[in-house]
Design a protein around this motif. Structure first.
Motif, short mmCIF file in Angstrom:
data_model
loop_
_atom_site.label_atom_id
_atom_site.label_comp_id
_atom_site.label_asym_id
_atom_site.label_seq_id
_atom_site.Cartn_x
_atom_site.Cartn_y
_atom_site.Cartn_z
N ARG A 141 0.73 -1.04 -0.05
CA ARG A 141 0.05 -0.06 0.23
C ARG A 141 1.07 1.15 0.17
NH1 ARG A 141 -0.53 2.56 5.64
NH2 ARG A 141 1.36 1.34 6.55
N VAL A 142 0.31 2.41 -0.24
CA VAL A 142 0.92 3.46 -0.04
C VAL A 142 0.39 4.06 1.38
CG1 VAL A 142 1.15 6.01 -0.78
CG2 VAL A 142 0.67 4.07 -2.76
N ALA A 143 1.34 4.48 2.11
CA ALA A 143 1.02 4.83 3.52
C ALA A 143 0.32 6.41 3.40
CB ALA A 143 2.27 4.87 4.34
N LYS A 152 0.00 15.52 -1.87
CA LYS A 152 1.65 15.36 -1.99
C LYS A 152 1.77 15.43 -3.78
CE LYS A 152 2.37 12.03 0.87
NZ LYS A 152 3.11 10.84 1.57
N GLU A 168 13.81 9.99 -2.01
CA GLU A 168 12.51 9.66 -1.00
C GLU A 168 13.33 8.97 0.23
OE1 GLU A 168 8.04 7.79 -0.36
OE2 GLU A 168 9.53 6.78 -1.79
N GLY A 170 12.49 6.83 3.22
CA GLY A 170 11.46 6.05 3.78
C GLY A 170 10.33 5.71 2.67
N CYS A 171 10.91 4.47 2.26
CA CYS A 171 9.98 4.33 0.82
C CYS A 171 8.99 3.11 1.09
CB CYS A 171 10.79 4.04 -0.39
SG CYS A 171 11.64 2.41 -0.12
N PHE A 176 4.47 4.71 -3.28
CA PHE A 176 4.47 6.26 -3.62
C PHE A 176 5.49 6.72 -4.66
CE2 PHE A 176 5.40 10.35 -2.36
CZ PHE A 176 4.51 11.28 -2.54
N ASP A 197 15.90 3.51 2.81
CA ASP A 197 15.07 2.97 3.49
C ASP A 197 15.85 1.55 3.89
OD1 ASP A 197 11.68 2.94 3.79
OD2 ASP A 197 12.92 0.99 4.36
N GLN A 205 10.28 2.55 13.14
CA GLN A 205 9.86 3.94 13.69
C GLN A 205 10.56 3.91 14.82
OE1 GLN A 205 8.88 6.60 12.54
NE2 GLN A 205 8.36 5.44 10.42
N LEU A 244 19.55 3.18 7.16
CA LEU A 244 18.84 4.32 7.90
C LEU A 244 19.49 5.62 7.30
CD1 LEU A 244 18.60 3.00 11.52
CD2 LEU A 244 16.95 2.92 9.75
N SER A 245 18.77 6.68 7.15
CA SER A 245 19.40 7.91 6.56
C SER A 245 20.38 8.57 7.52
CB SER A 245 18.11 9.03 6.61
OG SER A 245 17.43 9.09 7.75
N ASP A 267 12.21 8.39 9.67
CA ASP A 267 11.83 8.36 11.08
C ASP A 267 11.09 9.59 11.47
OD1 ASP A 267 12.12 8.56 13.72
OD2 ASP A 267 14.43 7.86 13.78
N HIS A 268 9.91 9.10 11.76
CA HIS A 268 8.99 10.54 12.15
C HIS A 268 9.20 10.94 13.59
CE1 HIS A 268 7.14 9.16 8.50
NE2 HIS A 268 5.87 9.41 8.81
C1 LIG Z 1 5.61 5.93 6.68
S1 LIG Z 1 6.88 4.84 5.83
C2 LIG Z 1 7.01 5.63 4.61
C3 LIG Z 1 6.02 5.55 3.49
C4 LIG Z 1 5.99 6.02 2.27
N1 LIG Z 1 6.97 7.17 1.88
C5 LIG Z 1 4.86 5.82 1.24
O1 LIG Z 1 4.34 7.06 1.16
O2 LIG Z 1 3.95 4.95 1.21
C6 LIG Z 1 8.25 4.98 6.72
C7 LIG Z 1 9.56 4.09 6.16
O3 LIG Z 1 10.77 4.50 6.47
C8 LIG Z 1 11.59 3.62 7.09
N2 LIG Z 1 12.37 4.24 7.97
C9 LIG Z 1 12.23 4.41 9.42
N3 LIG Z 1 13.40 5.01 9.97
C10 LIG Z 1 14.10 5.40 8.87
C11 LIG Z 1 15.54 6.08 8.57
N4 LIG Z 1 15.97 6.61 9.72
N5 LIG Z 1 15.76 6.31 7.37
C12 LIG Z 1 15.16 5.86 6.30
N6 LIG Z 1 13.97 5.15 6.15
C13 LIG Z 1 13.61 4.88 7.51
C14 LIG Z 1 10.60 2.77 7.66
O4 LIG Z 1 11.13 1.40 7.66
C15 LIG Z 1 9.29 2.65 6.39
O5 LIG Z 1 9.60 1.99 5.47
#
Ligand SMILES: C[S@@+](CC[C@H](N)C(=O)[O-])C[C@H]1O[C@@H](n2cnc3c(N)ncnc32)[C@H](O)[C@@H]1O
Length: 333
Positions: A141-143, A152, A168, A170-171, A176, A197, A205, A244-245, A267-268
């Motif tokens: 899915r797209v999140a 977006k 991008e 976090g893919c 997306f 990613d 997260q 990770l980024s 990472d949110h």
């Molecule tokens: C909310 S999802 C992304 C959703 C995607 N962009 C979409 O629109 O469908 C977050 C993604 O970022 C990854 N993630 C978490 N921490 C991260 C980091 N520090 N660097 C890169 N990716 C990360 C997660 O494992 C996950 O795959």
């Protein structure tokens, strides 16, 4: 009867024209016999009403009284409802049906980003179509909510990134990114896509694994690559920097160019977003568009917190452009 929306009126125009000429023919046929003419006209109007109603529901014209049980109100027909739900409904993801009022509001929010050509309503429709097509074709899915994703995607051609280098962070399933590439192509740019990613089977997260995804599908590199292929993304124009980024080797690999469009959606947490923004400052082309996903989203307060703090410092290259649904848009000086 309420006035049908513009698109429906346009779609119905040929039918209405045909019916008009049929009514004309009948008038000519009946000559001076007034009583018969009125009755004929009344019947023609009834036929017209039934045909419009069938067309509105996507059914076959001519299905009227005596047709299927719910021809008068096709939306109440369980078959119609189940079919619409199967294609647009919320099973395994968020609901992709649209509320016309919310979509109009979305177009107004987009127009506030800058829309001198007045194309935001059109871009909203196209972005929604792209989302449904890419998500239904792919796996996973797209999140996010439909208005946020559509916002977006629709913002890209409006904001016109200065080049087609896309990053991008976090893919997730890669879907997306597939839709995003199409929007960059719509803005007249060629593209090269970089994804960062960890490709963990379950979304990470703040370093922790979330519970099983709503789609029920584990994330794998093969799946991300298949989804990109299903969306039509050229593998020769794509690279996946797995990790990770904040990982030094990921940053080194992905910092080899100046991006025109960056989506921050990894990472949110506030710390995670702050670190990503620091990095983004160093890899954006002048005029680049930066999207902060989940800005203002209740479940991810860290995104807004870190973004506001970053902008408030006033010593970076990123400037506020605006907000659409739960995404913030910045522009690099
Ligand atoms: C909310 S999802 C992304 C959703 C995607 N962009 C979409 O629109 O469908 C977050 C993604 O970022 C990854 N993630 C978490 N921490 C991260 C980091 N520090 N660097 C890169 N990716 C990360 C997660 O494992 C996950 O795959």
């Amino acid at each position: 009867m309420a006035k049908p929306p513009l698109l429906l009126r346009q779609a119905l125009r040929p039918v209405l024209r045909a019916l008009d000429s049929r009514i004309d023919r009948r008038i000519r046929h009946t000559g001076g016999e007034r009583g018969r003419t009125v009755a004929e006209l009344r019947r023609a109007v009834e036929e017209l009403r039934a045909e419009v109603s069938a067309l509105r529901s996507g059914g076959a014209p001519g299905v009227g009284p005596g047709g299927p049980p719910n021809a008068a109100d096709p939306a109440a027909d369980p078959v119609v409802r189940a079919t619409v739900e199967a294609i647009f409904g919320p099973e395994g993801r968020r609901d992709r049906r649209v509320d016309p009022d919310r979509m109009r509001m979305l177009a107004a929010e987009l127009a506030d980003l800058g829309d001198p050509r007045g194309v935001a309503p059109r871009e909203v429709v196209i972005a929604h179509r792209t989302l449904v097509e890419v998500e239904n074709r792919g796996v996973g899915r797209v999140a996010g909510s439909t208005p946020n994703i559509v916002g977006k995607l629709a913002a890209v051609p409006l904001l016109r990134p200065p080049n087609g280098e896309i990053l991008e962070i976090g893919c997730l399933y890669g879907l997306f990114a597939g839709a995003l590439v199409r929007q960059v192509l719509r803005s007249g740019n060629d593209y090269r896509l970089t994804l960062v990613d960890p490709v963990a089977p379950r979304q990470l997260q703040g370093g922790r694994e979330l519970r099983e995804d709503a789609s029920g599908v584990p994330i794998t590199e093969a799946l991300v690559r298949s989804n990109l292929a299903l969306a039509g993304v050229d593998p020769d124009r794509t690279r996946l920097c797995r990790g990770l980024s904040g990982d030094p080797e990921v940053r080194t690999a992905a910092s080899d160019r100046s991006y025109g469009l960056i989506v921050v959606d990894g990472d949110h947490t506030a710390e995670g977003v702050a670190a990503d923004l620091e990095w983004v400052e160093t890899i954006t082309a002048p005029g680049a568009v930066v999207v902060l996903d989940d800005y203002g989203a209740r479940q991810w307060p860290g995104v807004q917190e870190a973004t506001d703090r970053h902008l408030k410092r006033g010593d970076g290259r990123l400037e506020w452009v605006g907000r659409v649904a739960t995404s913030a848009f910045l522009r690099a000086r």
